[in-house]
Design a protein around this motif. Structure first.
Motif, PDB file in Angstrom:
ATOM      1  N   UNK A   2       0.852  -1.177   0.000  1.00 33.13           N
ATOM      2  CA  UNK A   2       0.000   0.000   0.000  1.00 33.13           C
ATOM      3  C   UNK A   2       0.893   1.233   0.000  1.00 33.13           C
ATOM      4  N   UNK A   3       0.527   2.225  -0.763  1.00 33.54           N
ATOM      5  CA  UNK A   3       1.361   3.431  -0.832  1.00 33.54           C
ATOM      6  C   UNK A   3       0.628   4.594  -0.189  1.00 33.54           C
ATOM      7  N   UNK A   4       1.267   5.332   0.648  1.00 35.19           N
ATOM      8  CA  UNK A   4       0.643   6.451   1.341  1.00 35.19           C
ATOM      9  C   UNK A   4       0.913   7.747   0.616  1.00 35.19           C
ATOM     10  N   UNK A   5       0.039   8.694   0.880  1.00 29.56           N
ATOM     11  CA  UNK A   5       0.157   9.990   0.224  1.00 29.56           C
ATOM     12  C   UNK A   5       1.427  10.697   0.679  1.00 29.56           C
ATOM     13  N   UNK A   6       2.213  11.174  -0.251  1.00 28.84           N
ATOM     14  CA  UNK A   6       3.368  12.006   0.084  1.00 28.84           C
ATOM     15  C   UNK A   6       3.048  13.419  -0.388  1.00 28.84           C
ATOM     16  N   UNK A   8       2.124  16.306  -2.244  1.00 29.90           N
ATOM     17  CA  UNK A   8       2.030  16.440  -3.697  1.00 29.90           C
ATOM     18  C   UNK A   8       2.311  17.853  -4.166  1.00 29.90           C
ATOM     19  N   UNK A  72      -5.969  17.811   5.094  1.00 25.60           N
ATOM     20  CA  UNK A  72      -6.875  16.664   5.132  1.00 25.60           C
ATOM     21  C   UNK A  72      -7.015  16.120   6.535  1.00 25.60           C
TER      22      UNK A  72
END
Lengths: 285, 310
Positions: A2-6, A8, A72
């Motif tokens: 799973x990749x988490x938000x970095x 942007x 967020x």
């Protein structure tokens, strides 16, 4: 995997929901004391509840952007807070979070942002309660310093602190066993433990504990034990206003206070016995 | 063993390069060029070619899916709907939903959630008057889906036809509607849907950025974007086996089962041309979605991307 938000590279566009922080500041008065508190202790894993003004850049690359709009994380906190009122009906679950999102004008699909077992909701609630407790303890300390109130003896202080904290559970008491079991899931244990230990540390700090030896550990371990057992007793207590629970708490705290005396007594009795034996041995030989 | 495809690719690229040369020599303002599998075509040509591909495979679409993926595509689609975790009352837009796989799963899921909800309600209301009990029965009958609805949108008439037939055959009628539409220009109003899904369809869209913008437009605030698509395998061993299987076995299956080698050759090539996980994630973020992340299934053969309109 799973990749988490970095963070942007986000063009400055009007987000559909993330509010301007300036709007929020007008609505909610800042709890100024809580800010200071959280800096001095090992921090809670969750940031403090509610918007506290422009936060350091967390999601946005441009400094401007994060100052203007809430992040967020702040929106998530708002959703979780709104979800708490649906917990008595739906339990600690994704459904409660979905209902909470709906009250904020969001689609129920926003609940997909959180884990489906409701663990974030519980951790948010616990963190909120701990923050409230810290605020109350600090206010009391201020009053003592100003001379408006008397300083309580340690056992009374501990009893009151634990009682105040446990009373925050009363509106959710029916579904709290569910919450406890979810907190025991392996992926929640680190965060749950973290919150618990920082709360206990808080209480001892305001109780005036300044020990630097092994006592530091024993005191916190003992209070943790008292808190956990009292919480469990509260789960199945049906007496009016939980009288039985508070009496149980009183007894446990008294035991803990006596523990220190008992230890000394045992030690001195032991020494006396040894001396007697030595004396007997000398007389005989 | 993997020798076949590089040759074909080289040929195609040379052909494409020649075409591009001709275009520039003619000096016309050529249409934007894009890819169709390993060929280079204009956007209009690409749309037409893809339409023809799906027109010809529509009848055998499901059978081919099962044989190519050995039935695993069902698991992937189940995982997608589980990740969505829809509650009763959710409005789903399934784009490029053709034969209705996601739509049917959605309906099943919502139905079972609704049943559980009703059971829980019944347990709590033990002391009802006869009036209230009869009212609740009437309510239940008309709300087995709890107001949930799914709109299946597809650009291809044949795929929709197959989907409608399947729905009739399997007995799905409530809460389901079929709309002919282009993902780059959806025939819906703003802020309408709770969830937007596109399963194995975004690869065939010519302008992905437009489709993502449309997705953002039609979603309600707080709505969720979910994309299930073939993606890139980083594990070298699996990658070699996967390439072998894709280029040697799948077109052959296509010829044997559906009588159509070229379409399945296109399928496999289009998978290789599709942007990898991180790039697609960046594109989704550019369209304005927040909390974008992806989940690899089968080590990257398939990935589910998710984003929220916040």
């Amino acid at each position: 995997v799973r990749c988490r938000l970095s963070p942007p590279q986000r063009p400055l566009q009007a987000s559909a929901v993330l509010r301007r922080v300036s709007d929020e500041q007008k609505k909610e008065p800042l709890a100024s004391s809580s800010q200071q508190q959280l800096d001095s202790h090992p921090a809670d894993p969750q940031p403090e509840q509610g918007p506290q003004g422009p936060r350091p850049s967390y999601t946005g690359q441009g400094g401007q952007e994060s100052e203007d709009y809430e992040s967020e994380e702040q929106l998530q906190h708002r959703i979780l807070t709104a979800a708490l009122e649906f917990v008595p009906e739906h339990g600690w679950s994704a459904e409660a979070i979905a209902e909470g999102a709906k009250t904020l004008g969001l689609s129920a699909a926003a609940a997909g942002m959180f884990h489906s077992d409701g663990s974030e909701l519980i951790l948010h609630f616990v963190s909120q309660c701990n923050t409230k407790l810290s605020e109350l303890l600090e206010q009391e300390q201020k009053r003592v310093q100003l001379g408006e109130a008397e300083k309580k003896p340690t056992d009374q202080f501990l009893r009151d602190a634990v009682e105040v904290r446990l009373r925050m559970l009363i509106p959710y008491i029916e579904k709290w066993p569910q919450a406890l079991s979810i907190l025991l899931l392996p992926h929640n244990i680190p965060s749950g433990l973290n919150l618990l230990t920082s709360m206990i540390d808080d209480i001892w700090h305001y109780a005036g504990d300044q020990s630097t030896d092994f006592n530091w550990y024993t005191r916190r371990a003992v209070l943790t034990g008292i808190y956990n057992t009292t919480e469990l007793v509260m789960m199945q207590d049906s007496s009016p206003d939980f009288e039985d629970t508070w009496r149980f708490l009183e007894n446990r705290v008294a035991d803990a206070m006596n523990m220190g005396n008992t230890a000394n007594q045992v030690q001195s009795t032991g020494e006396a016995v040894v001396q007697g034996l030595m004396g007997a041995a000398v007389t005989v030989s | 063993a993997v020798g076949l495809w590089p040759c074909r690719a080289l040929l195609a690229r040379r052909g494409g390069a020649l075409r591009a040369l001709c275009g520039s020599v003619r000096g016309l303002a050529a249409e934007p060029e894009t890819h169709f599998g390993f060929q280079t075509v204009t956007e209009a040509e690409r749309r037409e070619k893809i339409y023809k591909v799906f027109e010809s495979v529509a009848e055998k679409y499901d059978v081919m899916n099962d044989s190519m993926t050995l039935g695993i595509h069902r698991v992937w689609k189940d995982i997608l709907v589980h990740k969505m975790n829809p509650s009763p009352g959710t409005l789903l837009l399934d784009v490029a939903g053709g034969t209705g796989d996601i739509a049917f799963r959605f309906i099943n899921y919502v139905r079972s959630v609704r049943e559980r909800q009703l059971q829980r309600k019944l347990k709590h209301h033990q002391n009802l008057s006869w009036q209230e009990i009869s009212e609740s029965y009437q309510e239940d009958k008309s709300k087995s889906l709890g107001d949930s609805q799914v709109v299946v949108c597809d650009i291809n008439k044949e795929m929709l036809k197959v989907g409608k037939q399947k729905a009739q055959h399997l007995g799905y009628s409530e809460g389901l509607s079929w709309v002919l539409g282009n993902a780059e220009e959806l025939p819906f109003d703003d802020d309408k849907f709770d969830v937007y899904t596109i399963a194995f369809g975004i690869r065939n869209v010519t302008r992905i950025d437009l489709a993502l913008q449309e997705a953002y437009r039609v979603l309600k605030p707080g709505g969720r974007f979910l994309c299930l698509e073939f993606s890139h395998v980083s594990n070298p061993l699996l990658s070699r086996l996967y390439d072998l299987y894709s280029f040697q076995v799948i077109p052959v299956l296509g010829e044997v089962i559906a009588g159509d080698w070229k379409s399945y050759q296109y399928l496999v090539e289009s998978i290789r041309r599709f942007p990898p996980q991180e790039e697609l994630k960046a594109m989704i973020e550019d369209a304005g979605f927040f909390k974008v992340d992806y989940q690899n299934l089968n080590l990257g053969i398939v990935a589910i991307h998710s984003g929220f309109k916040l």
